[in-house]
Motif scaffolding. Structure first.
Motif, mmCIF file in Angstrom:
data_model
loop_
_atom_site.group_PDB
_atom_site.id
_atom_site.type_symbol
_atom_site.label_atom_id
_atom_site.label_comp_id
_atom_site.label_asym_id
_atom_site.label_seq_id
_atom_site.Cartn_x
_atom_site.Cartn_y
_atom_site.Cartn_z
ATOM 1 N N LEU A 96 7.023 -18.321 -74.444
ATOM 2 C CA LEU A 96 6.002 -17.411 -74.963
ATOM 3 C C LEU A 96 4.602 -17.881 -74.593
ATOM 4 O O LEU A 96 3.734 -17.061 -74.249
ATOM 5 N N GLY A 97 4.360 -19.180 -74.644
ATOM 6 C CA GLY A 97 3.050 -19.714 -74.272
ATOM 7 C C GLY A 97 2.738 -19.520 -72.795
ATOM 8 O O GLY A 97 1.601 -19.178 -72.430
ATOM 9 N N THR A 149 1.923 -8.667 -78.080
ATOM 10 C CA THR A 149 2.585 -8.334 -79.345
ATOM 11 C C THR A 149 4.075 -8.095 -79.144
ATOM 12 O O THR A 149 4.910 -8.536 -79.947
ATOM 13 N N LYS A 150 4.437 -7.403 -78.074
ATOM 14 C CA LYS A 150 5.848 -7.154 -77.801
ATOM 15 C C LYS A 150 6.588 -8.451 -77.500
ATOM 16 O O LYS A 150 7.711 -8.662 -77.992
ATOM 17 N N ALA A 151 5.970 -9.342 -76.718
ATOM 18 C CA ALA A 151 6.598 -10.631 -76.436
ATOM 19 C C ALA A 151 6.727 -11.476 -77.694
ATOM 20 O O ALA A 151 7.720 -12.199 -77.888
ATOM 21 N N LEU A 152 5.744 -11.379 -78.583
ATOM 22 C CA LEU A 152 5.806 -12.116 -79.843
ATOM 23 C C LEU A 152 6.945 -11.618 -80.724
ATOM 24 O O LEU A 152 7.654 -12.417 -81.356
ATOM 25 N N CYS A 153 7.142 -10.316 -80.776
ATOM 26 C CA CYS A 153 8.253 -9.757 -81.559
ATOM 27 C C CYS A 153 9.601 -10.166 -80.984
ATOM 28 O O CYS A 153 10.531 -10.497 -81.725
ATOM 29 N N ILE A 154 9.714 -10.148 -79.657
ATOM 30 C CA ILE A 154 10.971 -10.552 -79.023
ATOM 31 C C ILE A 154 11.263 -12.027 -79.294
ATOM 32 O O ILE A 154 12.402 -12.409 -79.613
ATOM 33 N N TRP A 177 2.118 -27.766 -71.484
ATOM 34 C CA TRP A 177 1.436 -26.478 -71.604
ATOM 35 C C TRP A 177 -0.076 -26.663 -71.659
ATOM 36 O O TRP A 177 -0.820 -25.876 -71.065
ATOM 37 N N PHE A 178 -0.548 -27.668 -72.361
ATOM 38 C CA PHE A 178 -1.990 -27.919 -72.422
ATOM 39 C C PHE A 178 -2.535 -28.291 -71.044
ATOM 40 O O PHE A 178 -3.648 -27.888 -70.683
#
Length: 222
Positions: A96-97, A149-154, A177-178
């Motif tokens: 997600l990140g 938002t869609k990726a967060l819900c998934i 990731w940082f």
């Protein structure tokens, strides 16, 4: 003679029974097909109505960017609390990140890359005679919000399925990731400085019709 007549009368009676049985089977098969079609029709109608209703509210939320992002931040907070409570699904969070970082790059990048097409580059005017070219994003704000938002819900739904909980050492993923974030933003800022464009509207002057009309009336009175 009676036996012969009996055989003559008994043989014709068998084929009609078989034909009637076959006809009843054919009608039964057709009846099942007819019954299956109406059962799927309400489902399709319900999906169409839901998609229309969803698109209606999605269009209504387009001008309310602040409320949209507040709702997304609330969902992100719930997702973080879910990850902390479960103590897992770090690979899902890392994916997600990375996806969010790609969306951010598209949001900060111009629609036309100056390195590929220098003639249409979004340069800021350095002289009074220079033509101002407004900044057009590669990824608009609404699409950025909707994709995130869609990726967060998934990702939130995936935290309820144990096969996605891959055991990893999460500090390594967080540091990696940082590092990617710092390198990507450093390259993006260098690109902005090189081609002199600003992807935000902060600090820009805004002129309203009332002030201009008041100024013109004052100049006429003088």
């Amino acid at each position: 003679m009676n036996l012969v007549d009996g055989t003559k009368h008994s043989n014709p009676t068998n084929p009609p029974c078989r034909s009637a049985h076959s006809v009843s089977e054919s009608f039964g098969m057709e009846g099942s097909g007819v019954g299956a079609a109406p059962s799927s029709a309400p489902v399709k109608q319900y999906l169409q109505e839901f998609s229309k209703l969803f698109q209606y509210y999605l269009d209504k939320s387009t001008p309310h960017s602040a409320y949209r992002w507040i709702g997304t931040l609330v969902m992100a907070s719930i997702y973080v609390l879910r990850i902390v409570y479960v103590q897992g699904f770090y690979v899902v969070s890392y994916g997600l990140g990375i996806y969010l970082l790609n969306l951010l790059i598209g949001f900060l990048s111009p629609l036309v890359d100056p390195e590929l097409d220098p003639n249409n580059s979004p340069l800021l005017p350095t002289k009074g005679s220079d033509e101002f070219k407004p900044f057009i994003r590669r990824l608009p704000e609404f699409k950025f919000w909707y994709s995130f938002t869609k990726a967060l819900c998934i990702a939130f739904v995936m935290t309820f399925f144990s096969p996605f909980d891959v055991p990893v050492f999460w500090p390594i993923l967080l540091c990696y990731w940082f590092v990617l974030f710092v390198l990507t933003m450093r390259r993006q800022v260098a690109h902005m400085i090189k081609y002199k464009y600003i992807p935000f509207n902060l600090g820009k002057q805004k002129y309203s019709g009332k002030k201009s009309s008041a100024g013109s009336s004052g100049s006429r009175a003088d």
